[in-house]
Design an enzyme around this catalytic site. Sequence first.
Site, PDB file in Angstrom:
ATOM      1  N   THR A 130       0.805  -1.228   0.000  1.00 39.36           N
ATOM      2  CA  THR A 130       0.000   0.000   0.000  1.00 39.36           C
ATOM      3  C   THR A 130       0.837   1.278   0.000  1.00 39.36           C
ATOM      4  OG1 THR A 130      -1.447   1.345   1.418  1.00 39.36           O
ATOM      5  CG2 THR A 130      -0.167  -0.332   2.518  1.00 39.36           C
ATOM      6  N   GLU A 132       0.262   3.595   1.856  1.00 38.47           N
ATOM      7  CA  GLU A 132       0.416   3.988   3.265  1.00 38.47           C
ATOM      8  C   GLU A 132       1.837   3.726   3.756  1.00 38.47           C
ATOM      9  OE1 GLU A 132      -1.820   5.381   5.849  1.00 38.47           O
ATOM     10  OE2 GLU A 132      -2.492   6.101   3.905  1.00 38.47           O
ATOM     11  N   TYR A 154      -1.169   0.335  10.824  1.00 42.19           N
ATOM     12  CA  TYR A 154      -1.493  -0.369   9.573  1.00 42.19           C
ATOM     13  C   TYR A 154      -0.321  -0.265   8.593  1.00 42.19           C
ATOM     14  CZ  TYR A 154      -3.504  -0.956   4.885  1.00 42.19           C
ATOM     15  OH  TYR A 154      -3.733  -1.334   3.584  1.00 42.19           O
ATOM     16  N   LYS A 158       1.934  -3.340   7.159  1.00 42.88           N
ATOM     17  CA  LYS A 158       2.025  -3.619   5.715  1.00 42.88           C
ATOM     18  C   LYS A 158       3.476  -3.600   5.239  1.00 42.88           C
ATOM     19  CE  LYS A 158      -2.096  -4.256   3.769  1.00 42.88           C
ATOM     20  NZ  LYS A 158      -2.428  -5.428   2.950  1.00 42.88           N
TER      21      LYS A 158
HETATM   22  P1  NDP Z   1     -11.383  -4.644   2.558  1.00 41.43           P
HETATM   23  O1  NDP Z   1     -11.262  -4.123   3.941  1.00 41.43           O
HETATM   24  O2  NDP Z   1     -12.600  -4.306   1.752  1.00 41.43           O
HETATM   25  O3  NDP Z   1     -11.265  -6.243   2.583  1.00 41.43           O
HETATM   26  C1  NDP Z   1     -10.382  -6.892   3.447  1.00 41.43           C
HETATM   27  C2  NDP Z   1     -10.679  -8.379   3.437  1.00 41.43           C
HETATM   28  O4  NDP Z   1      -9.810  -9.033   4.373  1.00 41.43           O
HETATM   29  C3  NDP Z   1     -12.118  -8.723   3.867  1.00 41.43           C
HETATM   30  O5  NDP Z   1     -12.582  -9.769   3.043  1.00 41.43           O
HETATM   31  C4  NDP Z   1     -11.912  -9.217   5.293  1.00 41.43           C
HETATM   32  O6  NDP Z   1     -12.896 -10.117   5.726  1.00 41.43           O
HETATM   33  C5  NDP Z   1     -10.576  -9.940   5.140  1.00 41.43           C
HETATM   34  N1  NDP Z   1      -9.940 -10.222   6.423  1.00 41.43           N
HETATM   35  C6  NDP Z   1      -9.742  -9.376   7.466  1.00 41.43           C
HETATM   36  N2  NDP Z   1      -9.107 -10.015   8.465  1.00 41.43           N
HETATM   37  C7  NDP Z   1      -8.920 -11.280   8.052  1.00 41.43           C
HETATM   38  C8  NDP Z   1      -8.332 -12.436   8.650  1.00 41.43           C
HETATM   39  N3  NDP Z   1      -7.813 -12.406   9.884  1.00 41.43           N
HETATM   40  N4  NDP Z   1      -8.307 -13.596   7.947  1.00 41.43           N
HETATM   41  C9  NDP Z   1      -8.836 -13.653   6.703  1.00 41.43           C
HETATM   42  N5  NDP Z   1      -9.412 -12.607   6.094  1.00 41.43           N
HETATM   43  C10 NDP Z   1      -9.449 -11.432   6.760  1.00 41.43           C
HETATM   44  O7  NDP Z   1     -10.078  -4.185   1.766  1.00 41.43           O
HETATM   45  P2  NDP Z   1      -9.871  -3.860   0.208  1.00 41.43           P
HETATM   46  O8  NDP Z   1     -10.578  -4.860  -0.591  1.00 41.43           O
HETATM   47  O9  NDP Z   1     -10.105  -2.416  -0.005  1.00 41.43           O
HETATM   48  O10 NDP Z   1      -8.302  -4.066   0.074  1.00 41.43           O
HETATM   49  C11 NDP Z   1      -7.740  -5.335  -0.243  1.00 41.43           C
HETATM   50  C12 NDP Z   1      -6.304  -5.384   0.230  1.00 41.43           C
HETATM   51  O11 NDP Z   1      -5.545  -4.370  -0.404  1.00 41.43           O
HETATM   52  C13 NDP Z   1      -6.118  -5.161   1.721  1.00 41.43           C
HETATM   53  O12 NDP Z   1      -5.030  -5.954   2.136  1.00 41.43           O
HETATM   54  C14 NDP Z   1      -5.766  -3.697   1.832  1.00 41.43           C
HETATM   55  O13 NDP Z   1      -5.023  -3.456   2.993  1.00 41.43           O
HETATM   56  C15 NDP Z   1      -4.959  -3.519   0.580  1.00 41.43           C
HETATM   57  N6  NDP Z   1      -4.953  -2.197  -0.013  1.00 41.43           N
HETATM   58  C16 NDP Z   1      -6.147  -1.592  -0.300  1.00 41.43           C
HETATM   59  C17 NDP Z   1      -6.157  -0.377  -0.933  1.00 41.43           C
HETATM   60  C18 NDP Z   1      -7.436   0.317  -1.270  1.00 41.43           C
HETATM   61  O14 NDP Z   1      -7.389   1.509  -1.571  1.00 41.43           O
HETATM   62  N7  NDP Z   1      -8.572  -0.361  -1.264  1.00 41.43           N
HETATM   63  C19 NDP Z   1      -4.888   0.295  -1.326  1.00 41.43           C
HETATM   64  C20 NDP Z   1      -3.708  -0.470  -1.011  1.00 41.43           C
HETATM   65  C21 NDP Z   1      -3.758  -1.665  -0.383  1.00 41.43           C
HETATM   66  P3  NDP Z   1     -14.209  -9.616   6.521  1.00 41.43           P
HETATM   67  O15 NDP Z   1     -15.190  -9.263   5.457  1.00 41.43           O
HETATM   68  O16 NDP Z   1     -14.575 -10.810   7.303  1.00 41.43           O
HETATM   69  O17 NDP Z   1     -13.793  -8.454   7.367  1.00 41.43           O
HETATM   70  P1  GDR Z   2      -6.793   5.664   3.852  1.00 41.72           P
HETATM   71  O1  GDR Z   2      -8.333   5.788   3.459  1.00 41.72           O
HETATM   72  O2  GDR Z   2      -6.545   5.963   5.273  1.00 41.72           O
HETATM   73  O3  GDR Z   2      -6.049   6.490   2.840  1.00 41.72           O
HETATM   74  O4  GDR Z   2      -6.535   4.108   3.627  1.00 41.72           O
HETATM   75  P2  GDR Z   2      -9.548   6.511   4.157  1.00 41.72           P
HETATM   76  O5  GDR Z   2     -10.581   6.605   3.105  1.00 41.72           O
HETATM   77  O6  GDR Z   2      -9.925   5.873   5.442  1.00 41.72           O
HETATM   78  O7  GDR Z   2      -8.963   7.962   4.494  1.00 41.72           O
HETATM   79  C1  GDR Z   2      -8.494   8.826   3.486  1.00 41.72           C
HETATM   80  C2  GDR Z   2      -8.220  10.194   4.078  1.00 41.72           C
HETATM   81  O8  GDR Z   2      -9.446  10.810   4.414  1.00 41.72           O
HETATM   82  C3  GDR Z   2      -9.316  11.414   5.706  1.00 41.72           C
HETATM   83  N1  GDR Z   2     -10.639  11.551   6.336  1.00 41.72           N
HETATM   84  C4  GDR Z   2     -11.432  10.532   6.692  1.00 41.72           C
HETATM   85  N2  GDR Z   2     -11.289   9.199   6.570  1.00 41.72           N
HETATM   86  C5  GDR Z   2     -12.295   8.419   7.001  1.00 41.72           C
HETATM   87  N3  GDR Z   2     -12.192   7.090   6.853  1.00 41.72           N
HETATM   88  N4  GDR Z   2     -13.426   8.932   7.582  1.00 41.72           N
HETATM   89  C6  GDR Z   2     -13.601  10.280   7.739  1.00 41.72           C
HETATM   90  O9  GDR Z   2     -14.618  10.728   8.251  1.00 41.72           O
HETATM   91  C7  GDR Z   2     -12.564  11.125   7.270  1.00 41.72           C
HETATM   92  N5  GDR Z   2     -12.408  12.462   7.222  1.00 41.72           N
HETATM   93  C8  GDR Z   2     -11.240  12.708   6.667  1.00 41.72           C
HETATM   94  C9  GDR Z   2      -8.381  10.471   6.441  1.00 41.72           C
HETATM   95  O10 GDR Z   2      -7.852  11.106   7.594  1.00 41.72           O
HETATM   96  C10 GDR Z   2      -7.378  10.169   5.349  1.00 41.72           C
HETATM   97  O11 GDR Z   2      -6.424  11.164   5.288  1.00 41.72           O
HETATM   98  C11 GDR Z   2      -7.072   3.426   2.507  1.00 41.72           C
HETATM   99  C12 GDR Z   2      -7.330   1.962   2.928  1.00 41.72           C
HETATM  100  O12 GDR Z   2      -8.016   1.311   1.894  1.00 41.72           O
HETATM  101  C13 GDR Z   2      -6.015   1.256   3.173  1.00 41.72           C
HETATM  102  O13 GDR Z   2      -6.261  -0.139   3.397  1.00 41.72           O
HETATM  103  C14 GDR Z   2      -5.128   1.429   1.938  1.00 41.72           C
HETATM  104  O14 GDR Z   2      -3.896   0.798   2.150  1.00 41.72           O
HETATM  105  C15 GDR Z   2      -4.927   2.905   1.640  1.00 41.72           C
HETATM  106  O15 GDR Z   2      -6.198   3.488   1.409  1.00 41.72           O
HETATM  107  C16 GDR Z   2      -4.082   3.129   0.398  1.00 41.72           C
END
Ligand code: NDP
Ligand code: GDR
Length: 347
Positions: A130, A132, A154, A158
């Site tokens: 990520t 992050e 987090y 990662k």
């Molecule tokens: P989500 O939070 O939507 O999905 C995470 C998944 O992981 C869910 O299916 C969750 O299951 C599962 N999970 C959580 N804990 C466990 C565990 N202990 N064992 C098995 N499964 C588990 O994330 P995204 O789909 O958005 O992201 C996918 C991956 O990519 C993640 O690893 C995230 O950190 C990473 N990532 C995401 C980005 C983004 O912008 N979306 C950017 C960069 C990286 P449950 O439904 O039961 O909670």
């Molecule tokens: P992020 O996503 O932390 O970048 O992680 P998120 O959407 O939670 O926050 C993005 C930015 O928005 C600001 N923010 C808020 N965020 C949330 N969730 N709720 C609020 O009310 C709010 N107001 C302002 C946050 O402070 C932050 O700066 C996501 C996840 O998908 C990670 O798993 C992944 O790795 C990174 O994106 C890339």
Amino acid sequence: MQKTKKALVTGITGQDGAYLAELLLGKGYVVTGTYRRTSSVNFWRIEELGIQNHPNLKLVEYDLTDLSSSIRLIQQGEFDEVYNLAAQSFVGVSFEQPITTAEITGVGPVNLLEAIRIVNPKIRFYQASTSEMFGKVQAIPQVEDTPFYPRSPYGVAKLYAHWMTVNYRESYGIFGSSGILFNHESPLRGREFVTRKITDSVAKIKLGKLDVLELGNMDAKRDWGFAKEYVEGMWRILQADEPGTYVLATNRTETVRDFVTMAFKAAGIAIEWKGEAENETGHDAKTGKVLVRVNPKFYRPAEVELLIGNPAKATKELGWAPKTTLEELCQLMVDADLRRNEIGFSF
Ligand code: NDP
Ligand code: GDR
């Protein structure tokens, strides 16, 4: 005849897991998707994509923190490719639950890497790294060799999993690749993340079901792309001749405030901003009514202020490039949330 490929997707109940499973099934793969045993399992995403009952999709219960079941899973599946998308992925929660986050998001992937090393080192492994990990800004735009400086439990977890993937590649010759993905969003995004929180709230405000949207840091800047295109990038990363690390991003960054303005515009409402910091408010330009306000309870103990990634390596080596603009993405999220809220759908 070409052999049917088998893939494991951990975290199929999440945004990316659902889209990736859809993509792989479309390519003729046999897909095993893992979900966690919980009191009420949540399959709404794969249901919405219409793949829940696909004949080539098998759903299995699995927890990433359990080494013995990781080994059994890899033994039983005869997988060609493993995509590790499972994680405690919410940055905000990682400050409240740092140990759980370390166990799932940091150590969890090593259970899979160990299982692959023990059972079948030929399996190709994708780790969901990520942006992050870049955390505190060291350089812009961020690329594969920009120094890391994570700013949350987090991000730290990662980073450990990322380096372990590199380490297993260099130590044991495992085809372990990392995609350093910048934020990617979609109508399937969880509502705890800011874009979907915004689009769902805008839809509710438009339909008279919510008065005010409360947010934290409005100045944070993110590089937001469309999740459906990013899972295609994950697949391409595992089709490369050599394992490696790739940035997937759009090379455009906007503030949370800009995304709010965009989302209201997508619903036909113009927003005017007044005040600063904790006193900032967003008003309906026509009526003057407050529709957005800051609530410091959403601030994080440490913030990643600015993310912007350059995906040039992925474009050059994998032919991957983002296509959907942020305006288009925002519009399709708002439209989906308007449709859902009209029929009382609330995931
Ligand atoms: P989500 O939070 O939507 O999905 C995470 C998944 O992981 C869910 O299916 C969750 O299951 C599962 N999970 C959580 N804990 C466990 C565990 N202990 N064992 C098995 N499964 C588990 O994330 P995204 O789909 O958005 O992201 C996918 C991956 O990519 C993640 O690893 C995230 O950190 C990473 N990532 C995401 C980005 C983004 O912008 N979306 C950017 C960069 C990286 P449950 O439904 O039961 O909670
Ligand atoms: P992020 O996503 O932390 O970048 O992680 P998120 O959407 O939670 O926050 C993005 C930015 O928005 C600001 N923010 C808020 N965020 C949330 N969730 N709720 C609020 O009310 C709010 N107001 C302002 C946050 O402070 C932050 O700066 C996501 C996840 O998908 C990670 O798993 C992944 O790795 C990174 O994106 C890339």
